[in-house]
Write a protein that holds these residues in place. Structure first.
Motif, PDB file in Angstrom:
ATOM      1  N   LYS A 245      10.760   9.903  19.005  1.00 53.97           N
ATOM      2  CA  LYS A 245       9.731   8.872  19.085  1.00 53.97           C
ATOM      3  C   LYS A 245      10.307   7.470  18.870  1.00 53.97           C
ATOM      4  O   LYS A 245       9.880   6.516  19.512  1.00 53.97           O
TER       5      LYS A 245
ATOM      6  N   GLN B 266       0.887  11.529  19.738  1.00 56.66           N
ATOM      7  CA  GLN B 266       0.660  12.175  18.457  1.00 56.66           C
ATOM      8  C   GLN B 266       1.829  11.896  17.503  1.00 56.66           C
ATOM      9  O   GLN B 266       2.888  12.508  17.606  1.00 56.66           O
ATOM     10  N   VAL B 267       1.666  10.943  16.621  1.00 58.31           N
ATOM     11  CA  VAL B 267       2.709  10.614  15.628  1.00 58.31           C
ATOM     12  C   VAL B 267       2.058  10.423  14.265  1.00 58.31           C
ATOM     13  O   VAL B 267       0.910   9.984  14.190  1.00 58.31           O
ATOM     14  N   THR B 268       2.781  10.754  13.203  1.00 62.09           N
ATOM     15  CA  THR B 268       2.253  10.467  11.878  1.00 62.09           C
ATOM     16  C   THR B 268       2.679   9.071  11.451  1.00 62.09           C
ATOM     17  O   THR B 268       1.989   8.401  10.688  1.00 62.09           O
ATOM     18  N   GLN B 269       3.862   8.670  11.947  1.00 62.65           N
ATOM     19  CA  GLN B 269       4.364   7.355  11.574  1.00 62.65           C
ATOM     20  C   GLN B 269       4.342   6.457  12.806  1.00 62.65           C
ATOM     21  O   GLN B 269       4.738   6.892  13.887  1.00 62.65           O
TER      22      GLN B 269
ATOM     23  N   LYS C 256       5.619   3.480  15.248  1.00 64.01           N
ATOM     24  CA  LYS C 256       6.925   2.890  15.547  1.00 64.01           C
ATOM     25  C   LYS C 256       6.703   1.510  16.146  1.00 64.01           C
ATOM     26  O   LYS C 256       6.151   1.385  17.238  1.00 64.01           O
TER      27      LYS C 256
ATOM     28  N   ARG D  51      10.913  -3.430   3.635  1.00 60.96           N
ATOM     29  CA  ARG D  51      11.025  -2.176   2.905  1.00 60.96           C
ATOM     30  C   ARG D  51      10.961  -2.371   1.393  1.00 60.96           C
ATOM     31  O   ARG D  51      10.107  -1.818   0.720  1.00 60.96           O
ATOM     32  N   GLU D  52      11.874  -3.205   0.873  1.00 59.23           N
ATOM     33  CA  GLU D  52      12.006  -3.258  -0.582  1.00 59.23           C
ATOM     34  C   GLU D  52      10.813  -3.939  -1.254  1.00 59.23           C
ATOM     35  O   GLU D  52      10.215  -3.381  -2.155  1.00 59.23           O
TER      36      GLU D  52
ATOM     37  N   SER E   6       7.389  -2.375   0.490  1.00 62.33           N
ATOM     38  CA  SER E   6       7.346  -0.910   0.574  1.00 62.33           C
ATOM     39  C   SER E   6       6.632  -0.435   1.841  1.00 62.33           C
ATOM     40  O   SER E   6       5.943   0.562   1.835  1.00 62.33           O
ATOM     41  N   LEU E   7       6.786  -1.164   2.927  1.00 62.46           N
ATOM     42  CA  LEU E   7       6.025  -0.849   4.134  1.00 62.46           C
ATOM     43  C   LEU E   7       6.731   0.137   5.058  1.00 62.46           C
ATOM     44  O   LEU E   7       6.099   0.772   5.878  1.00 62.46           O
TER      45      LEU E   7
ATOM     46  N   TYR F 203      10.324   2.849   5.838  1.00 62.22           N
ATOM     47  CA  TYR F 203      11.574   3.458   5.389  1.00 62.22           C
ATOM     48  C   TYR F 203      12.741   2.826   6.134  1.00 62.22           C
ATOM     49  O   TYR F 203      13.794   2.600   5.575  1.00 62.22           O
TER      50      TYR F 203
ATOM     51  N   ILE G  39       6.527   2.587  10.411  1.00 64.11           N
ATOM     52  CA  ILE G  39       5.527   2.153   9.414  1.00 64.11           C
ATOM     53  C   ILE G  39       4.280   3.042   9.438  1.00 64.11           C
ATOM     54  O   ILE G  39       4.020   3.723  10.417  1.00 64.11           O
ATOM     55  N   GLU G  40       3.506   2.964   8.361  1.00 64.51           N
ATOM     56  CA  GLU G  40       2.178   3.581   8.355  1.00 64.51           C
ATOM     57  C   GLU G  40       1.343   2.853   9.393  1.00 64.51           C
ATOM     58  O   GLU G  40       1.384   1.625   9.478  1.00 64.51           O
TER      59      GLU G  40
END
Lengths: 422, 420
Positions: free
Chosen positions: B151, B253-256, B258, B296-297, B300-301, B303, B322-323
């Motif tokens: 993905k 269909q993705v959980t995260q 892009k 990220r740091e 925290s959005l 990985y 990201i979410e």
């Protein structure tokens, strides 16, 4: 200091065990400009149940702790992150967690001493607070989400679920969002104090340096720690036989993916010969030049040679053949037929040719310092001297390999994991 | 000079890199042609068909057996977009004779095999073998369809496609299913003959050699047959100027989610490639970068959040996982970082650490055989001759003012989001 050497590939490893129990392996190489350092602890995702050496307290920890701890080690009391400090020097630094160890590493041409200072400082100085532990849960949660979308990872986890009922290798290295929610700073300190003791650790260095001098530099940076007894690790007992023959998942992929596994018994002796023989056998059965691969390739059932792996430690051992195919069942069926054929009529010419190929593959491992260091490290945790793959090579005969074929490639020990098109 | 370059014929270059760092010798042959919609699929199919057999070794099984006999020499081929070129790449990695259990002249054998795979394929009646072509068409179809499997890469490809809707660089390197259907074994062979005549050819040898490799290449029958060619090709290179960023969202269909943001570097100044490289490193290459620190740091959005500079096209691609509900938030923080770069909100420390990171990348070039070959091939395509020492010096000389100047000439071209 102990020295092991391979004349065939012209490499030497110097091994020293310090008084505090730390093992150091040094591989000097004059032809590179780089240095590669790994410092690892014998602590991975499977170590979730153990007895602390001093207090004798029996501890269960949430799944994903070793990996969580790895993330948190970089954080310093000063508010700085050691990974950033190393990167700012132009040093390529990283860390990773496997099922049986956690490693911290860096690679550099310049600023080596400053980088060594930083590595040895942060690994010896944990700093966990309620806030910094909470914050990490969000980041690791994203990482877990990334794996959830990865068909390769799902395929692997399901294969393990077929091979084992309770074995701790089934635990996801990062844990689950639910399991990591239970992690707090006390758990982390408990694990740190138990597993990050020098007697449970090993350091591997490879690159351009003088052995004696390097050893002194490392010793000078070690903090004194009281001696520690043995850590008792409690694993689920080894199970005979597979857990289930087949498991499938549906994901959004263009092409089904498969993993065929054979469960092997855990052996204490002749691990290297066994590994070499299995390596040869996997190639003979379904490698590039094998009749089976050629057939499946031409029928369009295989697109490319499956990945061939033999994974083993002290508490599991299995063969994994991974690839993509529109008909995974057919691949398995044909493979089992081919195994039967080889058992009845072993092709020795093919064997000799593959043996040469496998020798070449082992030599190529020595092409770069990071591969050398990683190989030494993971073999160390398996109780293996890496050079044995080169040195014991000739002792793997057709006769012995046939015997391994009978033992390992057994239909009753065979599983299939499939990711299908949703 | 470590890299010796010699012209075998006009348009055909031989490059020899002498190095004692490895246990292997590595050979590479690159055939480069202009990237076009008409030919992109044919080139991809051709790459796959060539590895199926040579005149002497008419099947893949024969080739594999041959490679295994050479202590498992590694053969690989693939196709890449190198800017507006489409390059077919062949590699053969073989153990250096010093590390064999028995003496044998392996390297010559290996090089000759590679040359015959590229230049002397198996044919029947002036065409490729029908069966091979049909099988490879089927496989290529699956590879093209497989674009959706990863993905993160899919999102990157889609964003590039949206940035270059009518220009070669927007093409997918493996081509298109609708074009694949009509290619016959005869067409493909004719296309191959055209490539043999017109492509820019680069042959690389890296390692330590007992014999003169250049002689082996020159004396090779397949090389002798090749005609000189004009290597200065006209490349089509147009891009739409955009006043406002193009915003594209795809559903899958993705959980995260892009998120991919494509940036144009619209500057013309000396050494701009090096300055942009430094800009990009400060922005998003490692954990000290603005994107990593802020997306990220601090927030925290994500990985992963990083950026990548494609210098042959003067674009920068930012990527974040990201979410899905954090889309707006992540986009705002990323835009803020671009703005900070424009206003010079970065300090000497950040410049220094970015420079250090680039020096490390430079030092690494010689430590990996294929990386070193890629570096010199890049120089070849850019028609420049910057040594590794000069490369480092160019980075050393960059000032903050120059980075700010570049920052102000960088514009968002496309914002792409893949979500559920």
């Amino acid at each position: 200091m102990k020295v092991i050497e391979s004349l065939k590939i012209k490499e030497k490893v110097y091994i020293e065990q310090l008084e505090n129990g730390l093992t150091i392996m040094l591989v000097p190489k004059a032809t590179t400009n780089k240095k590669y350092v790994m410092w690892a602890t014998h602590f991975g995702s499977v170590d979730n149940h153990f007895i602390m050496p001093e207090t004798k307290e029996e501890v269960y920890v949430p799944d994903g702790v070793a990996h969580f701890l790895e993330h948190k080690m970089f954080e310093q009391e000063s508010g700085k992150n050691s990974l950033d400090t190393l990167m700012a020097l132009g040093v390529d630094a990283n860390a990773y967690t496997t099922n049986n160890h956690t490693a911290y590493l860096f690679e550099t041409t310049e600023h080596f001493m400053e980088a060594l200072d930083e590595l040895m400082d942060y690994v010896q100085h944990p700093y966990f607070t309620d806030e910094n532990v909470e914050k990490e849960k969000g980041i690791i949660g994203q990482e877990i989400g990334m794996y959830d979308d990865d068909p390769g990872w799902q395929l692997y986890m399901n294969a393990l679920d077929c091979l084992y009922e309770k074995n701790a290798i089934k635990i996801d290295i990062a844990g689950t969002v639910e399991s990591i929610s239970k992690i707090d700073k006390d758990v982390l300190y408990k694990c740190y104090n138990t597993f990050y003791h020098p007697s449970n650790m090993v350091m591997v260095l490879c690159g351009n340096f003088e052995v004696e001098k390097m050893l002194e530099e490392i010793k000078a940076r070690l903090i004194k720690r009281p001696k520690q007894g043995e850590i008792k690790r409690i694993y689920a007992p080894e199970e005979k036989g597979i857990h289930q023959e087949y498991k499938e998942a549906y994901m959004e992929v263009s092409q089904p993916a498969f993993m065929i596994g054979f469960k092997d018994e855990v052996k204490k002796e002749n691990k290297v010969q066994r590994h070499i023989a299995i390596e040869i056998l996997m190639n003979m059965l379904i490698g590039k030049s094998s009749p089976l691969y050629q057939k499946l390739y031409q029928e369009g059932i295989l697109l490319s040679q499956p990945d061939l792996d033999y994974e083993f430690t002290d508490y599991y051992a299995h063969v994994l053949l991974t690839g993509q195919s529109k008909n995974p069942n057919k691949v398995k069926e044909e493979l089992l037929k081919e195994i039967q054929k080889q058992k009845e009529n072993f092709d020795e010419t093919h064997f000799e040719r593959i043996k040469k190929k496998v020798y070449g593959d082992y030599v190529v491992e020595y092409n770069n310092i990071s591969d050398i260091a990683r190989m030494l490290l993971s073999d160390y945790f398996k109780g293996i001297n890496s050079f044995d793959y080169i040195e014991q090579f000739q002792t793997v005969t057709a006769e012995y390999t046939k015997q391994i074929l009978q033992e390992v490639f057994d239909e009753k020990q065979c599983i299939l994991s499939v990711v299908k098109i949703k | 000079m470590k890299n010796q370059k010699r012209e075998i014929k006009e348009g055909i270059q031989f490059h020899e890199i002498t190095t004692n760092k490895f246990k292997t010798n590595l050979f590479a042959i690159f055939l480069s042609v202009p990237l076009t919609k008409e030919e992109v699929t044919k080139n991809a199919l051709l790459t796959a068909v060539l590895r199926r057999g040579t005149k002497d070794l008419p099947s893949q099984e024969e080739i594999s057996k041959n490679l295994e006999e050479m202590y498992g020499a590694g053969f690989d081929c693939g196709i890449e977009k190198s800017g507006d070129y489409h390059t077919i790449k062949f590699y053969l990695e073989i153990i250096n004779e010093q590390f064999l259990p028995e003496k044998e002249n392996l390297s010559k054998k290996g090089l000759e095999l590679l040359l015959s795979i590229a230049f002397n394929p198996y044919t029947e009646n002036n065409a490729f073998k029908e069966e091979y072509v049909e099988q490879e068409k089927e496989k290529l179809k699956q590879i093209i369809e497989g674009k959706i499997d990863n993905k993160a890469n899919y999102a990157l490809e889609r964003c590039i496609e949206e940035m270059y809707p009518n220009s070669p660089y927007g093409l997918y390197k493996y081509g298109y299913i609708e074009d694949l259907k009509t290619i016959t074994a005869k067409d493909l062979y004719e296309h191959y003959l055209k490539i043999l005549q017109n492509s820019k050819i680069d042959i690389f040898a890296s390692g330590q050699f007992q014999e003169k490799v250049e002689e082996i290449v020159k004396e090779n029958e397949n090389i002798k047959k090749l005609q000189p060619r004009n290597a200065n090709m006209e490349l089509e290179n147009k891009k739409e100027e955009r006043q406002e960023p193009k915003v594209v969202t795809d559903h899958m269909q993705v959980t995260q989610g892009k998120l991919v943001i494509g940036l144009d570097v619209l500057a013309e100044m000396p050494n701009m490639t090096y300055i942009t490289m430094l800009y990009n490193t400060i922005l998003g290459v490692d954990s000290n970068s603005k994107l990593f620190q802020n997306v990220r740091e601090k927030a925290s959005l994500a990985y992963v959040c990083s950026s990548n500079y494609i210098k042959r096209k003067q674009i920068i691609m930012i990527r974040a996982g990201i979410e899905i509900e954090n889309y707006e938030k992540a986009l705002d923080i990323i835009k803020e970082q671009l703005e900070d770069m424009k206003q010079g909100k970065f300090n000497e420390q950040e410049i220094e650490s970015a420079k250090n990171l680039i020096y490390a990348t430079i030092a690494n070039i010689e430590e990996e055989q294929d990386t070193e070959i890629s570096y010199y091939f890049g120089q070849e395509l850019a028609k420049s001759n910057v040594t590794i020492e000069q490369y480092k010096q160019k980075i050393e000389e960059i000032t903050k003012e120059q980075v700010v100047e570049i920052a102000n000439k960088i514009k968002i071209n496309t914002i792409y989001f893949l979500r559920d």
